[in-house]
Design a protein around this motif. Structure first.
Motif, PDB file in Angstrom:
ATOM      1  N   LEU A   6       0.670  -1.262  -0.019  1.00  0.00           N
ATOM      2  CA  LEU A   6       0.163   0.037  -0.004  1.00  0.00           C
ATOM      3  C   LEU A   6       0.838   1.333   0.103  1.00  0.00           C
ATOM      4  N   CYS A  10       1.056   4.235  -2.946  1.00  0.00           N
ATOM      5  CA  CYS A  10       0.980   5.758  -2.753  1.00  0.00           C
ATOM      6  C   CYS A  10       2.089   6.627  -3.068  1.00  0.00           C
ATOM      7  N   TRP A  37      -2.909  15.006   3.959  1.00  0.00           N
ATOM      8  CA  TRP A  37      -2.941  13.613   3.685  1.00  0.00           C
ATOM      9  C   TRP A  37      -3.763  12.932   2.716  1.00  0.00           C
ATOM     10  N   ALA A  39      -3.839   9.398   2.474  1.00  0.00           N
ATOM     11  CA  ALA A  39      -3.873   8.155   2.954  1.00  0.00           C
ATOM     12  C   ALA A  39      -3.414   7.749   4.383  1.00  0.00           C
ATOM     13  N   ILE A  41      -2.106   4.613   6.725  1.00  0.00           N
ATOM     14  CA  ILE A  41      -2.101   2.959   6.635  1.00  0.00           C
ATOM     15  C   ILE A  41      -1.750   2.535   7.980  1.00  0.00           C
ATOM     16  N   ILE A  50      -6.491   0.837   5.070  1.00  0.00           N
ATOM     17  CA  ILE A  50      -6.167   2.244   4.544  1.00  0.00           C
ATOM     18  C   ILE A  50      -7.360   2.968   4.690  1.00  0.00           C
ATOM     19  N   ASN A  51      -6.981   4.291   5.231  1.00  0.00           N
ATOM     20  CA  ASN A  51      -8.068   5.382   5.052  1.00  0.00           C
ATOM     21  C   ASN A  51      -8.353   6.082   3.848  1.00  0.00           C
ATOM     22  N   LEU A  52      -9.199   6.367   2.984  1.00  0.00           N
ATOM     23  CA  LEU A  52      -8.912   7.295   1.685  1.00  0.00           C
ATOM     24  C   LEU A  52     -10.108   8.232   1.775  1.00  0.00           C
ATOM     25  N   TRP A  80     -14.491  10.352   4.363  1.00  0.00           N
ATOM     26  CA  TRP A  80     -13.587   9.145   4.399  1.00  0.00           C
ATOM     27  C   TRP A  80     -14.030   7.642   4.657  1.00  0.00           C
ATOM     28  N   VAL A  98      -7.232   4.877  -4.067  1.00  0.00           N
ATOM     29  CA  VAL A  98      -6.179   5.816  -3.648  1.00  0.00           C
ATOM     30  C   VAL A  98      -5.847   6.669  -4.589  1.00  0.00           C
ATOM     31  N   SER A 101      -8.276   9.394  -3.730  1.00  0.00           N
ATOM     32  CA  SER A 101      -8.033  10.202  -2.508  1.00  0.00           C
ATOM     33  C   SER A 101      -6.911  11.189  -2.850  1.00  0.00           C
ATOM     34  N   TYR A 102      -6.132  10.946  -3.623  1.00  0.00           N
ATOM     35  CA  TYR A 102      -4.766  11.565  -4.064  1.00  0.00           C
ATOM     36  C   TYR A 102      -5.503  12.928  -4.769  1.00  0.00           C
TER      37      TYR A 102
END
Length: 113
Positions: A6, A10, A37, A39, A41, A50-52, A80, A98, A101-102
């Motif tokens: 993970l 990222c 932030w 992510a 992990i 993993i929080n996204l 989230w 991911v 989220s990015y």
């Protein structure tokens, strides 16, 4: 997917940086440019998570489809999600989340589908 995999996914993004603002194993991946932030992990309930960040309407749909996507642990539960790895969420879906989220947290950019 394990924690190292993970983190590797990222860190492929431009401007992504790894930090440990809390004790390990709480890895935070953030934008170096704005410090946001995208992510978090760590381990929770004996599993890698993993929080996204995700648009609220997509969050609700994902939580309905996958039992291993739940309102985020220790984060805003509207924006989230927590994704348990090695469950019913395919690695390909995790990688796409991911990416979302990015994009949502990138400096000076607006997220578009």
């Amino acid at each position: 997917m394990n924690m190292d995999a993970l983190i590797h996914i990222c860190l492929q993004y431009p401007d992504a940086s790894l930090a440990y603002p809390f004790d390990e194993p709480h890895a935070v991946i953030k934008h170096a440019g704005n410090g946001k932030w995208f992510a978090l992990i760590t381990h929770w309930q004996g599993r890698v998570i993993i929080n996204l960040k995700c648009p609220p309407e997509e969050s609700a749909l994902l939580r309905h489809i996958y039992t291993d996507i739940v309102p985020a642990w220790h984060m805003n539960k509207t924006h989230w999600n927590t994704v348990f790895t090695q469950g019913d969420v395919p690695d390909k879906v995790i990688a796409r989340l991911v990416d979302i989220s990015y994009a949502l947290t990138a400096p000076g950019k607006k997220y578009t589908r």
